[in-house]
Design a protein around this motif. Sequence first.
Motif, short mmCIF file in Angstrom:
data_model
loop_
_atom_site.label_atom_id
_atom_site.label_comp_id
_atom_site.label_asym_id
_atom_site.label_seq_id
_atom_site.Cartn_x
_atom_site.Cartn_y
_atom_site.Cartn_z
N PHE A 1 1.15 -1.02 -0.10
CA PHE A 1 0.26 0.32 0.10
C PHE A 1 0.77 1.27 0.13
CE2 PHE A 1 -2.52 2.71 2.49
CZ PHE A 1 -3.94 3.41 1.72
N SER A 2 1.57 2.05 -1.02
CA SER A 2 1.66 3.13 -1.38
C SER A 2 1.47 4.80 -0.74
CB SER A 2 2.14 2.89 -2.47
OG SER A 2 1.97 1.57 -3.39
N PHE A 3 0.84 4.54 0.68
CA PHE A 3 0.66 5.30 1.10
C PHE A 3 0.75 5.30 2.14
CE2 PHE A 3 -2.26 4.87 -2.86
CZ PHE A 3 -2.50 5.64 -3.47
N ALA A 4 0.86 6.50 3.14
CA ALA A 4 1.17 6.36 4.63
C ALA A 4 0.27 6.04 5.56
CB ALA A 4 1.01 8.24 5.14
N ALA A 5 0.90 5.10 6.72
CA ALA A 5 -0.32 4.19 7.05
C ALA A 5 0.25 3.94 7.89
CB ALA A 5 -0.83 2.76 6.32
N TRP B 1 -3.49 10.37 2.24
CA TRP B 1 -3.29 9.96 0.35
C TRP B 1 -2.12 10.99 0.34
CZ3 TRP B 1 -5.73 5.59 -1.05
CH2 TRP B 1 -6.58 4.85 -0.88
N SER B 2 -1.81 11.00 -0.69
CA SER B 2 -0.91 11.36 -1.38
C SER B 2 -0.85 11.25 -2.78
CB SER B 2 0.63 11.11 -1.03
OG SER B 2 0.88 9.70 -1.50
N LYS B 3 -0.08 11.66 -3.91
CA LYS B 3 -0.19 11.59 -5.51
C LYS B 3 -1.85 12.01 -5.51
CE LYS B 3 2.04 7.64 -3.78
NZ LYS B 3 2.71 6.47 -4.01
N ASP C 1 5.29 0.58 -0.40
CA ASP C 1 6.01 0.13 -0.75
C ASP C 1 7.49 0.44 -1.12
OD1 ASP C 1 5.62 2.63 -1.08
OD2 ASP C 1 5.69 3.36 -3.76
N THR C 2 7.55 1.05 -0.30
CA THR C 2 8.75 0.97 -0.07
C THR C 2 9.86 0.31 1.14
OG1 THR C 2 9.22 3.10 0.24
CG2 THR C 2 10.56 3.16 0.62
N THR C 3 8.73 -0.26 1.96
CA THR C 3 9.23 -2.03 2.45
C THR C 3 9.38 -2.54 1.69
OG1 THR C 3 8.29 -0.67 4.81
CG2 THR C 3 8.89 -3.23 4.28
N ILE D 1 14.52 2.72 -0.90
CA ILE D 1 13.87 4.04 -2.16
C ILE D 1 13.53 4.52 -2.86
CG2 ILE D 1 14.73 6.61 -2.60
CD1 ILE D 1 17.61 5.72 -2.12
N ILE D 2 12.30 4.68 -2.71
CA ILE D 2 11.53 4.54 -4.70
C ILE D 2 11.31 5.84 -4.87
CG2 ILE D 2 9.05 4.25 -5.17
CD1 ILE D 2 8.73 1.85 -4.02
N CYS D 3 11.32 6.21 -5.89
CA CYS D 3 10.84 7.38 -6.51
C CYS D 3 10.44 7.37 -8.10
CB CYS D 3 12.43 8.33 -7.30
SG CYS D 3 12.52 10.61 -7.48
N GLY E 1 5.85 9.18 -6.37
CA GLY E 1 5.64 9.33 -5.34
C GLY E 1 7.42 9.21 -4.66
N PHE E 2 7.72 9.79 -3.88
CA PHE E 2 8.87 9.59 -3.36
C PHE E 2 9.18 8.61 -1.70
CE2 PHE E 2 12.72 11.15 -0.55
CZ PHE E 2 13.55 11.09 -1.45
N ASN E 3 9.88 8.41 -1.30
CA ASN E 3 10.19 7.72 0.04
C ASN E 3 10.83 6.94 0.21
OD1 ASN E 3 8.82 7.01 2.45
ND2 ASN E 3 7.14 5.95 1.92
N VAL E 4 11.74 6.82 1.38
CA VAL E 4 12.77 6.30 1.91
C VAL E 4 12.42 5.32 3.54
CG1 VAL E 4 14.99 6.27 2.89
CG2 VAL E 4 14.58 8.07 1.51
N ASP F 1 1.45 20.22 2.42
CA ASP F 1 2.15 18.34 2.53
C ASP F 1 3.09 17.63 1.56
OD1 ASP F 1 0.64 16.31 4.37
OD2 ASP F 1 0.09 16.04 1.93
N HIS F 2 3.88 17.17 2.08
CA HIS F 2 4.89 16.04 1.22
C HIS F 2 5.47 16.94 -0.01
CE1 HIS F 2 2.59 12.31 2.25
NE2 HIS F 2 3.82 11.69 1.62
N LYS F 3 6.05 18.08 0.94
CA LYS F 3 6.59 19.27 0.56
C LYS F 3 8.59 18.49 -0.61
CE LYS F 3 6.63 23.40 2.33
NZ LYS F 3 6.50 24.32 3.56
N LEU F 4 8.80 17.18 0.43
CA LEU F 4 10.00 17.11 -0.30
C LEU F 4 9.86 16.54 -1.83
CD1 LEU F 4 13.68 16.67 -0.87
CD2 LEU F 4 13.15 15.22 0.79
N GLU F 5 8.81 15.74 -1.42
CA GLU F 5 8.33 14.95 -2.83
C GLU F 5 7.95 15.62 -3.77
OE1 GLU F 5 5.91 11.25 -1.68
OE2 GLU F 5 3.73 12.37 -2.96
N LYS F 6 7.65 17.29 -3.82
CA LYS F 6 6.72 18.05 -4.48
C LYS F 6 7.92 18.45 -5.01
CE LYS F 6 2.32 18.52 -2.74
NZ LYS F 6 2.01 19.21 -1.53
C1 BGC Z 1 3.38 8.29 0.04
C2 BGC Z 1 4.04 6.90 -0.04
C3 BGC Z 1 4.51 6.06 -0.33
C4 BGC Z 1 5.21 6.79 -1.68
C5 BGC Z 1 6.24 6.07 -3.09
C6 BGC Z 1 4.19 8.34 -1.16
O1 BGC Z 1 3.76 9.58 -1.35
O2 BGC Z 1 3.02 8.17 1.31
O3 BGC Z 1 3.53 5.95 1.05
O4 BGC Z 1 6.00 5.23 0.13
O5 BGC Z 1 4.78 8.03 -2.47
O6 BGC Z 1 5.05 5.64 -3.06
#
Ligand code: BGC
Length: 418
Positions: free
Chosen positions: A132-136, A149-151, A187-189, A206-208, A211-214, A253-258
């Motif tokens: 699940f690629s969102f914060a949980a 949610w994000s993205k 998803d990063t896990t 790391i996922i880029c 979205g982005f995450n570590v 929100d999610h400033k680095l991701e942006k």
């Molecule tokens: C989500 C993370 C996810 C990442 C990469 C982010 O927007 O908050 O949970 O790992 O995207 O898909």
Amino acid sequence: MDWLDISQYFFITETRLRQISREFKGELEAALSGHPSSLCALKSYLGLPTGQEKGTYLALDFGGTNVRVSKVRLLGNGCFVIEKKVAKPLRLAGEYDYMSADTSVEELFDFIATIAGKAAGGNKPYALGHTFSFAAKQIDASDAEFVSWSKEMAVTGMEGRRVNDVLRQALVRQGFDQIRPVALLNDTTAALLAGRYQYDTADVGIICGTGFNVCYYEPAWGMIVNTEAGGYDRIAQTPWDAIVDKESLRPGDHKLEKLLSGAYLSEIYRQTLLTYFDATDLPRFTTKEMNQILQTDSASQGRFFMGSLWDRIIALNDVQNVRNLAAAIFARSAQLTGVVCYGVLRHLTPEGALPPQTIATEGSVFAHVRGTLLMVQDALLECNGNTRKSDASPVEMVLVQDGPTIGAAIAAAMMAEK
Ligand code: BGC
């Protein structure tokens, strides 16, 4: 405005890069000790796999724009086979949109459940791992409470709900009660699990992509920790980043991701082009198309591609400048990724030489933007003081194919072994 003047804004000095990695490490350590931080230290309740996990599992990858369910056979010794894959976009123009605010949680998960049923070949007894690629916030390794949610996902009604619980109910509604969701992970896990399954020295994922995450393996906690690195908020925005953030679904929100992920790079680029061309409008385009601009073989081909993309006549002497701007934005993305990753490595090894490390990477920006992984590694090594290119690198970046899918199957296997 001249392209060089614009691209200067995306240039980060070496001193600042090193400072960012130190600040990121500080922010991570604040999160770990429960102090206020723009990062998270979300527990996965999953350790690292041995590489010997075996069996056939369903793997659900619920990511930014697509849902994929695969049947994965883990063979042990770091080997696996994807036996079947069913994938659908969450949004199909003119047909359906499971990302919009008009979609209910039930409709969204019913859609996912039918894809799972197809991959299983009917109502068959399978254990399912869910990426699940969102914060949980994990309750344990089998389920997690939804955080946000994000993205640009806008479905309402998920607040406070347990993700696999919602999935389980949808599977029952759709007649697939024999499919049992046994693991839930970020998803990063999953990318890290998939990396570690194949490489003994992988501790960081790391996922880029959209979205982005570590994430990384935290020895003190004996488990993988999700930092939600996309939320890091201590990096200054350029004027164009600020516009993108302001016009996004969740400003602030999610400033680095942006600043660095696929969902936003093309929009940052579009904003800089409005300034460069002194234009009021330019059609939107994707980060994939932004990347294609860099990959066209000749200036005339580039000119033709840009012209058709933006519906305007591009002068031949603008072509290289416009490409340089895209390169500057991609380069900043890679550099920021590298220094953030170095911050995590320095949390794990505060002093002295870094031990050999394989970083498990995943996502479209890493996979498709030429040179990204090398630039990530260069920025990381720069922070480490390895300035001579001939210095042996303690860090290797590997692209983990199908990370969220393989990782979900590994997590299901790890749960089955418990
Ligand atoms: C989500 C993370 C996810 C990442 C990469 C982010 O927007 O908050 O949970 O790992 O995207 O898909």
